[in-house]
Design a protein around this motif. Structure first.
Motif, mmCIF file in Angstrom:
data_model
loop_
_atom_site.group_PDB
_atom_site.id
_atom_site.type_symbol
_atom_site.label_atom_id
_atom_site.label_comp_id
_atom_site.label_asym_id
_atom_site.label_seq_id
_atom_site.Cartn_x
_atom_site.Cartn_y
_atom_site.Cartn_z
ATOM 1 N N ILE A 341 -40.995 101.955 -77.410
ATOM 2 C CA ILE A 341 -42.083 100.976 -77.324
ATOM 3 C C ILE A 341 -41.552 99.630 -76.829
ATOM 4 O O ILE A 341 -42.133 98.993 -75.946
ATOM 5 N N GLU A 342 -40.433 99.188 -77.368
ATOM 6 C CA GLU A 342 -39.877 97.899 -76.954
ATOM 7 C C GLU A 342 -39.437 97.938 -75.494
ATOM 8 O O GLU A 342 -39.633 96.962 -74.749
ATOM 9 N N GLU A 343 -38.859 99.046 -75.061
ATOM 10 C CA GLU A 343 -38.427 99.161 -73.664
ATOM 11 C C GLU A 343 -39.600 99.000 -72.705
ATOM 12 O O GLU A 343 -39.480 98.359 -71.655
ATOM 13 N N HIS A 344 -40.728 99.559 -73.068
ATOM 14 C CA HIS A 344 -41.843 99.581 -72.127
ATOM 15 C C HIS A 344 -42.870 98.484 -72.354
ATOM 16 O O HIS A 344 -43.562 98.068 -71.414
ATOM 17 N N LEU A 348 -44.659 92.564 -72.160
ATOM 18 C CA LEU A 348 -46.044 92.242 -72.485
ATOM 19 C C LEU A 348 -46.135 91.667 -73.897
ATOM 20 O O LEU A 348 -46.896 90.722 -74.152
ATOM 21 N N ARG A 349 -45.362 92.223 -74.819
ATOM 22 C CA ARG A 349 -45.358 91.720 -76.196
ATOM 23 C C ARG A 349 -45.007 90.228 -76.224
ATOM 24 O O ARG A 349 -45.637 89.443 -76.950
ATOM 25 N N GLU A 350 -44.020 89.842 -75.430
ATOM 26 C CA GLU A 350 -43.628 88.431 -75.396
ATOM 27 C C GLU A 350 -44.752 87.557 -74.849
ATOM 28 O O GLU A 350 -44.982 86.444 -75.333
ATOM 29 N N LYS A 351 -45.475 88.052 -73.855
ATOM 30 C CA LYS A 351 -46.614 87.296 -73.324
ATOM 31 C C LYS A 351 -47.722 87.176 -74.364
ATOM 32 O O LYS A 351 -48.478 86.189 -74.375
ATOM 33 N N LEU A 352 -47.835 88.184 -75.214
ATOM 34 C CA LEU A 352 -48.857 88.147 -76.267
ATOM 35 C C LEU A 352 -48.447 87.240 -77.420
ATOM 36 O O LEU A 352 -49.278 86.902 -78.279
ATOM 37 N N HIS A 356 -41.961 92.161 -82.443
ATOM 38 C CA HIS A 356 -41.843 93.619 -82.304
ATOM 39 C C HIS A 356 -42.467 94.311 -83.504
ATOM 40 O O HIS A 356 -43.144 95.353 -83.355
ATOM 41 N N GLN A 357 -42.288 93.757 -84.689
ATOM 42 C CA GLN A 357 -42.853 94.356 -85.893
ATOM 43 C C GLN A 357 -44.380 94.343 -85.844
ATOM 44 O O GLN A 357 -45.036 95.314 -86.240
ATOM 45 N N GLN A 358 -44.942 93.245 -85.357
ATOM 46 C CA GLN A 358 -46.406 93.179 -85.233
ATOM 47 C C GLN A 358 -46.926 94.220 -84.243
ATOM 48 O O GLN A 358 -47.940 94.875 -84.486
#
Length: 734
Positions: A341-344, A348-352, A356-358
């Protein structure tokens, strides 16, 4: 009347018409017809292409674009002149233009106007529209295809998003031992009814998705399905690694890494494509968990465009999102570990602006449980405010399966409703049955096919006429099956005597039972073999024989499913079943169409309650076939005691072996004591009156309820309109 006054013949009139049209213009009209899959559910248009060259039409898998590419405009004009086809071609072309431009009188124009400015975006990993477009594997894809066809017919503002698989699903061949082999063939883009999708700047669209390993790119194709635009994502583009260029080659192929990257392209790439196209959806419909990454990209766009916080954007996007789950089998829900999940999704997670836990918590039943993987169904449920199963029983199963997501609610109040699946009537209805319906149903029945009251006219049908129509379709199925069996034997290099035997396989007067679907083990294709000796007695009964036609594919990695196929296919070597139990290779929409239109009985015996819905039996209903099924999926809410046959009592034992043994016994008894007597008991005119009564009851009570038109209107009323800010609806979705 003098010769001079004799009216001109049809052929002479046709020849005169050629002075008004060039061969090139005629060719262009046929090309326009072939370029929109509207033709695939219009029998009069399908017949145009077949008439151009019946042999090549069959050899080319009924692909009109491939057929036209083999012919010059002059050859087409010559053939059309021979058969006086000009008027038919002109009428078909005019009807297509009228269909595409006249949307003011449609059901959706009256009932769903709010969606006109902001349409529904319908995401699905596969779409099964026609055998000539091999980007589907089975039930989910055909359901998606039927959904967008009915959306087109209803005039619903809807765009669809999927993936383009240039090798599709595999071609199936059985060897002499009955083992399934898989062959992947490249599909030529030029032979498909699609073109590059153009953005607002008029240039072909390519989208890019950031991952920790670099950008993943996809170009976008446009395919027209009636009034609906289907956009297909394709990773075979420059700039991708060799591995990623193959990413969308095969449907359901590869490992878990392939799967997550495909789903990244479908969900996030699909939303980006809509933006590049200038489409601002009012509703996002996620058909199964494969596309459940889509809301994350929509949330990002809302945060960037409207300055919302993540929580506020999630709340608003969920209000606009509909999620449909199709899978009651736990193994059928895609799950990925934290690293994948983190690789892909890391960029986007950082833009959100979330941790990672969230992010992982969005895909977990227990957000803080670090031992739990990320589940696509869980994020689909959390990122939507309207979720549904695909039958009433599946709704019960789904609420129980996902109850832990809402621990403060009792099971009956879990917010997962149900909208039972349906089938696109024009796609699956045989032309002779259509002619019969035109005679006994209201004139406007094709526009009201989702209304159960329309079908009450079937109670007035002439029994003999219905029986003759069904038998003609049955003969067509048997001819098709024999040709397929002969071809299978020749491909394997078997003796000519074996090939000859296929030409006399199957008895037109025998009760014919069909079983065709994915050969997953829970569908229990071999259930009847638990009573092998007793079934052999039924098959070989001199006065009341029974015969079976099987077809279906097992997933390449499903060895138990392959063993089911092998066991059934090898019954051809058993003298008790030779020529009476046959297996048709390479199940696809074409095979399915012949089978549902021609069998006397459609058999379905899954292990309850693992059949989410099932739709193949609905297609048999339209053509006069009777269902004989476990009370699971759609049949649990369809069976009324006289419109088909039920296997078992709608219960299951906690021990699967006991359930299987008990169901096998019930199957044998219902065949012996109910199905066979009702089929063979004839009146003085040779008609099975009780059987025909059940045919009429089946068509009259089930055709409207289980049509895709009814299904789509249910989605509009209970999901799309509320999600778009229109009228509210009860969550039951009944």
């Amino acid at each position: 009347m003098s010769p001079a006054a004799t009216p001109p013949s049809a052929a002479a009139t046709e020849r005169a018409n050629w002075t008004e049209v060039t061969a090139e213009a005629l060719y262009q009209k046929l090309t326009a017809l072939a370029s929109n899959l509207w033709w695939s559910w219009r029998p009069e248009v399908t017949q145009l292409f077949r008439d151009l060259d019946p042999v090549r039409w069959r050899q080319l898998d009924h692909n009109p674009i491939s057929l036209l590419r083999e012919m010059t405009p002059d050859q087409v004009a010559e053939r059309a002149n021979e058969l006086a086809m000009y008027t038919r071609i002109n009428q078909a072309h005019r009807r297509l233009k009228e269909y595409l431009t006249d949307t003011t009188g449609t059901w959706a124009a009256r009932e769903a106007g709010v969606l006109g400015a902001r349409p529904v975006a319908y995401f699905s990993a596969e779409f099964g529209m026609h055998e000539s477009v091999p980007i589907y594997s089975g039930g989910l894809g055909v359901l998606s295809g039927d959904h967008i066809k009915s959306a087109s017919g209803l005039g619903l503002p809807l765009v669809a998003i999927g993936l383009f698989y240039d090798q599709g699903y595999f071609k199936q061949h059985l060897d002499e031992e009955g083992m399934q082999g898989e062959e992947y063939l490249n599909t030529k883009v030029e032979n498909l009814p699609m073109q590059p999708a153009l953005g607002k700047n008029g240039k072909p669209i390519t989208v890019s998705i950031d991952t920790r390993g670099g950008a993943l790119k996809a170009k976008v194709w446009l395919m027209s399905v009636g009034r609906v635009r289907l956009y297909l994502m394709d990773c075979d583009v420059e700039g991708n690694s060799p591995e990623d260029r193959e990413l969308t080659s095969r449907l359901y192929g590869g490992d878990r890494r392939t799967r997550i990257r495909q789903e990244l392209v479908l969900g996030i790439g699909g939303v980006k494509a809509l933006g590049a196209l200038g489409i601002n959806p009012g509703v996002y419909h996620l058909n199964e968990g494969h596309s459940a990454f889509a809301p994350l990209e929509v949330i990002h766009q809302r945060m960037e465009g409207d300055g919302l916080s993540f929580d506020d954007a999630l709340r608003e996007v969920a209000q606009n999102t509909v999620f449909t789950t199709h899978t009651p089998v736990p193994a059928g829900h895609d799950r990925f570990d934290a690293d994948m999940i983190e690789e892909h999704l890391g960029p986007l997670r950082e833009k959100l602006g979330i941790s990672h836990q969230q992010l992982m918590g969005l895909g977990r039943v227990e957000p803080q449980n670090e031992g739990e993987t990320f589940c696509m169904t869980v994020i689909g449920l959390k990122a939507s405010r309207r979720a549904n199963a695909v039958s009433a029983l599946h709704g019960v199963v789904s609420r129980r399966m996902w109850a832990h997501l809402w621990p403060w609610r009792v099971e009956e109040e879990i917010p997962i409703g149900h909208i039972t699946n349906g089938v696109h009537v024009p796609s699956w209805l045989a032309q002779p049955m259509r002619t019969l319906f035109d005679k006994y149903l209201p004139l406007d029945w094709p526009q009201r096919m989702g209304d159960s009251r329309v079908w009450e006219g079937m109670y007035n049908v002439d029994p003999g006429e219905l029986w003759e129509t069904h038998n003609a379709l049955k003969l067509r199925l048997l001819d098709f099956t024999r040709r397929r069996l002969s071809r299978q034997c020749r491909r394997r290099g078997e003796d000519e005597a074996v090939v000859d035997a296929t030409r006399s396989a199957l008895d037109p007067s025998a009760l014919t039972i069909g079983f065709a679907r994915r050969f997953a083990t829970y569908k229990r294709a071999d259930l009847f073999l638990r009573r092998m000796d007793e079934i052999a007695d039924l098959v070989n009964n001199e006065n009341r024989p029974v015969q079976f036609i099987f077809s279906g594919k097992a997933h390449p990695a499903d060895e138990p499913g392959k063993s089911f196929i092998k066991r059934i296919a090898n019954l051809r070597h058993d003298p008790r079943f030779a020529g009476r139990v046959v297996f048709v290779e390479d199940y696809d929409i074409n095979v399915a169409r012949h089978m549902v239109q021609g069998v006397d009985v459609w058999l379905n015996n899954p292990r309850r309650p693992l059949e989410a819905s099932g739709t193949s039996g609905m297609k048999a209903v339209l053509n006069g076939g009777l269902n004989c099924s476990i009370l699971d999926g759609w049949w649990a809410e369809a069976y009324n005691g006289n419109n088909g046959f039920a296997i078992g009592r709608g219960t299951q034992h906690v021990n699967d072996d006991i359930t299987d043994e008990r169901d096998a016994q019930d199957l044998f008894h219902v065949l012996r004591d109910e199905v066979i007597p009702r089929f063979y008991d004839r009146d003085a005119d040779g008609l099975p009156r009780a059987w025909i009564d059940s045919m009429v009851e089946s068509i009259a009570t089930l055709s409207g309820r289980f049509s895709a038109h009814r299904m789509v209107t249910d989605y509009v009323r209970h999901c799309y309109l509320p999600a778009a800010g229109g009228v509210s609806s009860e969550m039951s979705m009944r």
